[in-house]
Write a protein that holds these residues in place. Structure first.
Motif, PDB file in Angstrom:
ATOM      1  N   ASP A 173       0.247  -1.599   0.386  1.00 34.03           N
ATOM      2  CA  ASP A 173       0.002  -0.115  -0.073  1.00 34.03           C
ATOM      3  C   ASP A 173       0.945   1.250   0.161  1.00 34.03           C
ATOM      4  N   TRP A 174       1.808   1.306   0.062  1.00 36.08           N
ATOM      5  CA  TRP A 174       2.789   1.841   0.079  1.00 36.08           C
ATOM      6  C   TRP A 174       2.729   2.789   1.386  1.00 36.08           C
ATOM      7  N   ARG A 175       2.652   2.607   2.409  1.00 37.04           N
ATOM      8  CA  ARG A 175       2.862   3.052   3.438  1.00 37.04           C
ATOM      9  C   ARG A 175       3.285   1.979   4.412  1.00 37.04           C
ATOM     10  N   HIS A 176       4.025   0.897   4.116  1.00 37.75           N
ATOM     11  CA  HIS A 176       4.856   0.004   4.588  1.00 37.75           C
ATOM     12  C   HIS A 176       5.237  -0.771   4.228  1.00 37.75           C
ATOM     13  N   GLY A 177       6.247  -1.309   5.181  1.00 32.51           N
ATOM     14  CA  GLY A 177       7.801  -1.665   4.332  1.00 32.51           C
ATOM     15  C   GLY A 177       7.235  -2.725   3.781  1.00 32.51           C
ATOM     16  N   ALA A 178       8.526  -3.905   3.326  1.00 25.49           N
ATOM     17  CA  ALA A 178       8.496  -4.962   3.198  1.00 25.49           C
ATOM     18  C   ALA A 178       7.788  -5.571   4.348  1.00 25.49           C
ATOM     19  N   ASP A 179       6.989  -7.075   3.755  1.00 26.21           N
ATOM     20  CA  ASP A 179       6.821  -7.762   4.913  1.00 26.21           C
ATOM     21  C   ASP A 179       6.874  -9.011   5.011  1.00 26.21           C
ATOM     22  N   PRO A 180       8.085  -9.438   6.506  1.00 24.16           N
ATOM     23  CA  PRO A 180       9.242 -10.462   5.898  1.00 24.16           C
ATOM     24  C   PRO A 180       8.382 -11.655   6.205  1.00 24.16           C
ATOM     25  N   ALA A 181       7.031 -11.676   6.918  1.00 27.22           N
ATOM     26  CA  ALA A 181       6.397 -13.078   7.078  1.00 27.22           C
ATOM     27  C   ALA A 181       5.174 -13.276   5.598  1.00 27.22           C
ATOM     28  N   GLU A 182       5.527 -12.354   5.017  1.00 27.80           N
ATOM     29  CA  GLU A 182       4.791 -12.572   3.257  1.00 27.80           C
ATOM     30  C   GLU A 182       6.379 -13.155   2.418  1.00 27.80           C
ATOM     31  N   ILE A 183       7.193 -13.049   2.863  1.00 30.03           N
ATOM     32  CA  ILE A 183       8.575 -13.471   1.895  1.00 30.03           C
ATOM     33  C   ILE A 183       8.510 -14.147   2.771  1.00 30.03           C
ATOM     34  N   GLY A 184       8.767 -14.826   3.142  1.00 28.27           N
ATOM     35  CA  GLY A 184       9.080 -16.116   4.288  1.00 28.27           C
ATOM     36  C   GLY A 184       7.840 -17.126   3.340  1.00 28.27           C
ATOM     37  N   ALA A 185       6.638 -16.767   3.481  1.00 26.24           N
ATOM     38  CA  ALA A 185       5.135 -17.694   3.192  1.00 26.24           C
ATOM     39  C   ALA A 185       5.903 -17.883   1.816  1.00 26.24           C
ATOM     40  N   ARG A 186       5.698 -16.629   0.701  1.00 28.86           N
ATOM     41  CA  ARG A 186       6.018 -17.277  -0.656  1.00 28.86           C
ATOM     42  C   ARG A 186       7.366 -18.094  -0.890  1.00 28.86           C
ATOM     43  N   LEU A 187       8.367 -17.986   0.189  1.00 30.31           N
ATOM     44  CA  LEU A 187       9.750 -18.793  -0.583  1.00 30.31           C
ATOM     45  C   LEU A 187       9.658 -20.226   0.321  1.00 30.31           C
ATOM     46  N   ALA A 188       8.718 -19.980   1.186  1.00 29.87           N
ATOM     47  CA  ALA A 188       8.417 -21.909   2.170  1.00 29.87           C
ATOM     48  C   ALA A 188       7.318 -22.596   0.727  1.00 29.87           C
ATOM     49  N   ALA A 189       6.779 -21.434   0.198  1.00 34.69           N
ATOM     50  CA  ALA A 189       6.015 -21.854  -1.431  1.00 34.69           C
ATOM     51  C   ALA A 189       6.711 -22.488  -2.480  1.00 34.69           C
ATOM     52  N   ASP A 190       7.442 -22.272  -2.515  1.00 29.32           N
ATOM     53  CA  ASP A 190       8.318 -21.625  -3.709  1.00 29.32           C
ATOM     54  C   ASP A 190       9.746 -23.291  -3.460  1.00 29.32           C
ATOM     55  N   THR A 191       8.698 -24.577  -3.134  1.00 28.26           N
ATOM     56  CA  THR A 191       9.397 -25.880  -2.912  1.00 28.26           C
ATOM     57  C   THR A 191       9.974 -26.217  -4.374  1.00 28.26           C
ATOM     58  N   GLY A 192       9.546 -25.917  -5.297  1.00 31.94           N
ATOM     59  CA  GLY A 192      10.489 -26.150  -6.697  1.00 31.94           C
ATOM     60  C   GLY A 192      12.145 -25.553  -6.109  1.00 31.94           C
ATOM     61  N   ARG A 193      12.238 -24.112  -5.324  1.00 31.10           N
ATOM     62  CA  ARG A 193      13.859 -23.413  -5.549  1.00 31.10           C
ATOM     63  C   ARG A 193      13.509 -22.707  -6.546  1.00 31.10           C
TER      64      ARG A 193
END
Ligand SMILES: Cc1ncc(COP(=O)(O)O)c(C=O)c1O
Length: 395
Positions: A113-133
């Motif tokens: 929303d351009w009022r917050h920084g990057a969300d570490p939890a969301e980044i972690g979730a996207r990476l965890a879901a990327d099982t094929g690396r």
């Protein structure tokens, strides 16, 4: 523009005011970039540069703007079609993601929303879901210059580690380096991207990449498989090889390097912790003024306020650029415009680089006058609130 006398106030969030000491250093005669004096300059410069990035590793210097250093970070480490994860935290994050797309990378953009920084939890979730690396890098803008929001790099690193994901971490510190605490090695960053024209107090024209061993290894393995993105001018390898003997494989920006030596000396004299504390203090005083005026700071998370700049939201129906115009014409001060989707809605006060209490007092006085002249309904006393904080707080 009407002549006002006195010195122009350049209070955009970069390029910043260049100290007279640095200007004088830059004005020295240009020397032979293949001669011994130049090698002596480089061998003095490179070791002094590492501490500013918080790294004991190599820092590559380009005669480029920050955008060039963005490109360098990508083309040295990634291969065509690689997936990169980025966060839409503001205009510069968007531009970097678009550049990655133009280079042939596949960008996964986390909305924001351009009022917050990057969300570490969301980044972690996207990476965890990327099982094929498939995600090869996370691109993060440390300090979003368009919004005045600073993302929490250590929390992002922790989320990447918790996901057990091997992606590289590429961080843009163009408006945070030498202004906001930053630690390339300690925070496990692989490539730190920087530019000369903000916290380093130089004119525009130098770009930087601080590089981890993991980033160098990624480059090497891509090269072995002949799979890397086309990488000619930006290639770290010949630059690092030439730097080892004090030179560059092309004609470097000699006079900016003189300026860099001087700026690094100034930062070392003040001490980085004091530099960071000074920026935080000026940022806090600026927010005190904005809130006392009854206006809103764009950054919506108390943990993420930028030390380098403050973006101020204007009430609906008021044009931030009209206020900026009045301030430029009447008081000879430049403030940052609203970028992208924030155009007309915010103006940005730069309080970074060569900047002190009285520069801030003058800046805020100009803003207050401009808001009043522009018919923006504000409460009086913003400047006084900032001064109160400056009176009490020591560096
Ligand atoms: C955070 C950030 N990233 C990237 C850039 C682009 O740098 P340049 O304009 O030097 O190419 C800027 C410029 O202001 C910036 O603030």
């Amino acid at each position: 523009m009407a002549s006002t006398g006195g010195r122009h106030f350049l209070q955009i969030p970069g390029p910043t005011n260049v100290p007279d000491r640095v200007l004088r250093a830059i004005s020295a005669p240009t020397i032979d970039h293949r001669g011994p004096d130049f090698a002596a300059l480089v061998s003095e410069l490179l070791p002094a540069l590492g501490p500013v990035f918080g790294t004991a590793g190599p820092v590559v210097i380009y005669p480029s703007s920050g955008t060039g250093a963005w490109e360098a970070a990508l083309v040295n480490t990634l291969s065509p079609g690689d997936r990169v994860l980025a966060c839409d935290t503001g205009q510069f994050a968007t531009l970097w993601a678009q550049l990655a797309g133009r280079l042939g990378l596949t960008v996964e953009l986390i909305p924001g929303d351009w009022r917050h920084g990057a969300d570490p939890a969301e980044i972690g979730a996207r990476l965890a879901a990327d099982t094929g690396r498939e995600i090869k890098a996370v691109c993060l803008v440390h300090n979003e210059t368009s919004t005045g929001v600073t993302s929490r790099v250590p929390a992002v690193r922790a989320a990447m580690d918790a996901a057990g994901h091997p992606a590289l971490l590429l961080v843009d510190t163009i408006s945070s380096l030498a202004s906001i605490d930053y630690r390339h090695d300690e925070w496990g960053v692989d490539v730190t991207v920087a530019g000369s024209q903000k916290g380093l107090m130089l004119p525009p024209g130098l770009g930087f990449n601080a590089v981890s061993d993991k980033a160098l290894a990624a480059k090497e393995s891509a090269a072995k498989e002949s799979a890397g993105l086309p990488c000619g001018y930006w290639d770290w390898t010949p630059i690092l090889a030439a730097n080892a003997t004090g030179f560059f494989p092309y004609t470097p920006a000699t006079n900016l390097l003189y300026g860099l030596r001087e700026a690094l000396a100034m930062l070392a004299e003040e001490g980085l912790p004091a530099v960071f504390a000074r920026h935080q203090r000026h940022a806090a005083a600026t927010r005190a003024a904005v809130r006392a005026w009854g206006l809103e700071v764009l950054c919506a998370d108390e943990r993420e306020h930028s030390g380098s700049l403050t973006a101020v939201l204007l009430p609906a129906g008021h044009d931030a650029d009209a206020v900026r115009r009045i301030i430029l014409e009447r008081f000879d001060m430049s403030l940052g415009t609203g970028l992208g989707r924030l155009a007309g809605k915010v103006f940005r006060i730069g309080h970074l680089g060569h900047f002190n209490d009285l520069t801030l007092a003058g800046t805020l006085a100009g803003v207050q006058l401009g808001l009043q002249l522009g018919g923006v309904p504000i409460k009086p006393g913003g400047v006084e609130s900032a001064l109160e904080l400056l009176r009490e707080a020591t560096g």
